[in-house]
Design a protein around this motif. Sequence first.
Motif, PDB file in Angstrom:
ATOM      1  N   GLU A   1     -12.327  65.484  56.790  1.00  0.00           N
ATOM      2  CA  GLU A   1     -11.124  64.654  56.752  1.00  0.00           C
ATOM      3  C   GLU A   1     -10.341  64.811  58.053  1.00  0.00           C
ATOM      4  N   ARG A   2      -9.835  63.673  58.544  1.00  0.00           N
ATOM      5  CA  ARG A   2      -9.025  63.666  59.765  1.00  0.00           C
ATOM      6  C   ARG A   2      -7.813  62.780  59.523  1.00  0.00           C
ATOM      7  N   ASN A   3      -6.615  63.319  59.731  1.00  0.00           N
ATOM      8  CA  ASN A   3      -5.369  62.581  59.548  1.00  0.00           C
ATOM      9  C   ASN A   3      -4.556  62.632  60.833  1.00  0.00           C
ATOM     10  N   VAL A   4      -4.033  61.470  61.221  1.00  0.00           N
ATOM     11  CA  VAL A   4      -3.293  61.346  62.482  1.00  0.00           C
ATOM     12  C   VAL A   4      -1.952  60.685  62.210  1.00  0.00           C
ATOM     13  N   PHE A   5      -0.885  61.243  62.779  1.00  0.00           N
ATOM     14  CA  PHE A   5       0.436  60.614  62.833  1.00  0.00           C
ATOM     15  C   PHE A   5       0.901  60.727  64.278  1.00  0.00           C
ATOM     16  N   SER A   6       1.205  59.577  64.916  1.00  0.00           N
ATOM     17  CA  SER A   6       1.486  59.653  66.346  1.00  0.00           C
ATOM     18  C   SER A   6       2.409  58.528  66.792  1.00  0.00           C
ATOM     19  N   HIS A   7       2.945  58.682  67.999  1.00  0.00           N
ATOM     20  CA  HIS A   7       3.625  57.582  68.679  1.00  0.00           C
ATOM     21  C   HIS A   7       2.555  56.652  69.236  1.00  0.00           C
ATOM     22  N   ARG A   8       2.767  55.345  69.064  1.00  0.00           N
ATOM     23  CA  ARG A   8       1.800  54.380  69.560  1.00  0.00           C
ATOM     24  C   ARG A   8       2.048  54.145  71.052  1.00  0.00           C
ATOM     25  N   PRO A   9       1.081  54.476  71.915  1.00  0.00           N
ATOM     26  CA  PRO A   9       1.282  54.298  73.364  1.00  0.00           C
ATOM     27  C   PRO A   9       1.665  52.864  73.720  1.00  0.00           C
TER      28      PRO A   9
END
Length: 712
Positions: A370-378
């Motif tokens: 499992e891989r989960n990402v929360f980020s600012h969109r460039p």
Amino acid sequence: MGPRDLRRSLLTTCACVALSMPAAAQDATDEEADAPTVLSPIEVTAQFRSEDPLDVPISMDVVDRFEIEDRGQKDLSDTLNAVPNVVLQESNGQVGFSTITMRGIGNQGGDMAGGDQAIGMYVDGVYIGAQVGMNPPLYDVERIEVLRGPQGTLYGRNAMGGAVNIITAEPEPELYLSGEAMYGSFDLYNLAAVANGAIGTFGDTTVSARLSANQAGRGATVDNSIGDDLGDYSTTSGRAQVRAAGSLYDVVLRADYTDQDATAYAYDDFDDAGDRDAAIAEPFEYELQNYGLSLNGEVYIGDLTLQSISAWRSTHTFADGNDWNASDSVYQSADWDQNQLSQEFRLTSPDDVRLRWVAGVFIFHNEEEERNVFSHRPGSSPLWGMFANGESEISNSETTTNSQAVFGDATYGVTDWLDVTVGLRVTHDTKETHYTHVSQMGMAPTQTLDYEFEALDFSPKFTVMVKPNDATRVYATISRGYKSGGYNRLFAPSPKLEFESEHVWNYELGAKLRLFDDRMELNGALFYTDWYDQQVTAWRGMYNEIANVPHSESYGAEVDVAARVTDTVTLGGAFGWTEATFLDFPNPSATIASGDGFRQPNAPRFTYALSAQYLGPLDDIVPIGSDVDLLMRADYTYRSSTYYDITNQLEEPGYGLLNLRAGVLGDGWRVEGFIKNATDEEYRVQATEYNGMDLAVAGDPRTFGLRVKVDL
């Protein structure tokens, strides 16, 4: 008897009671025109042998393929959400994660990254270990058995609240071809086809094959003012089977595949969700692939039956989008792969002996990544005025589960009117995980962790059933259920990843009766469930955390009735009552010190279903000299108010849904129209608190359609 006559006869076997009851059969031939008006029996395999439901001491609902067709059920949510004391909540939309709750017992508070389901799901005897894909499309299905209460002795570790058995149609030697097409509002469509027949006979072995295919979808149901509209989905499914049946064995090889794509549910302001308007810059897109192979074989050894079920299944899901608002500053994604291998052996005694028993071994291996990402969109505007350079939070995990169990269940006929059943399952689980988190935004600590635990569980069952006469059964059961522990794998807030397994003790008293010369069936049950170390999902502002609640309980009742009123009319009703609450729940949130007395999520206090069906010659209604049957059906289901969260802040008022169908049936064909949610009831099917906002998702609007089916 031709296809039309067979269909007319079998259609009226549908009991119109919350999917559950064997139903009335009308025979169309002249020879049987004077047959008594009765409810016809149906066989179930809930206890791993073919039995009349009257003799099964379990609170259960059964729907066969004809009732699935007559109700227009196209996925499992259509079935389960019409069963009292049962809820299937579609957390992500038409595809993706779904939660099944029975008698208030399920995965509470949301989807569980790292947890297991509390209701066991089985397709043709194969345990479905994936957390996603719990709302499969229904096509070419023989019947669905819904078993309420712990089923740990026969079904295992994660059937703590109950089990759902989906039994598909097996290959048969007779040639059979079928095709159907359906189209409705919002571009709703469904195409299905079945081809069945014999390949050949080799000695005393007959080899048959069956191919089934289904294509379904829908257009958008929610208007999005700044981007793509929402609510659309597409599903492609197929199943291939080969069966070899001889005097000493019966073996079926199956392969199946499902590919689903959808825009995930459109979360909107809780109070305004029913307006079906949204302003979401980057809507979530969801993909799901689910496929597998199984080999199910029975070998007859004298009076004994040895069954082997070998299976491999794999599931992949991917979802990405923003956070349900007009800003495109946030990017989120979840990527999950699951692979499982399972092997079960069962040895079963004959049915017609005083001591009836089944004994078996179950082995299960499961791997998840499992891989989960929360980020600012460039390239987008700054996030929270702080992050503008693509900063992210990334969690990765690899988890392996190994489970082994031995089980046995024996029923002894002490007298002709008294049966005693004793069962026990011993389960050994090991689970290990490798977890990493990289933080650039401070939402969770950067860390790399390795954990491993093992558990040994004993799940007993004791049942006494009294049989005063051929049409009455009264039973009492004490049983224990077990759900495996696990690890938090999504933005873990501390080095402690593990949460404990949970257990229930269930006490149940039930009765099953056939009345008025088999014209009516009445079933009822009372239950009390004592619940320890319940796993709940607590929302922590930007992530879910699974924690254990020391003590909870659930008690209530179910009752259902089916009646064959005339040769052409069947009526039914069912009622469920559940009081499911937390008893000892410290600190359910940062602002609430105690949740003692809070109701369980997804557990309405009252549920009921009413239905009526007419199936008879059209000439009885409109004398036009046609050799055609008329089908008219109405189904109404109701749920009282329920909560979507463990802190009882997001409440859905009670609501009812009315579905109508009418059509004509000829020799091997049928044409019918339908209206789902005929009163256009506005309701919500999911809600959450996200980053200080109360968000919700609207249920399906009123939908019209037309369906045509041809059988050859």
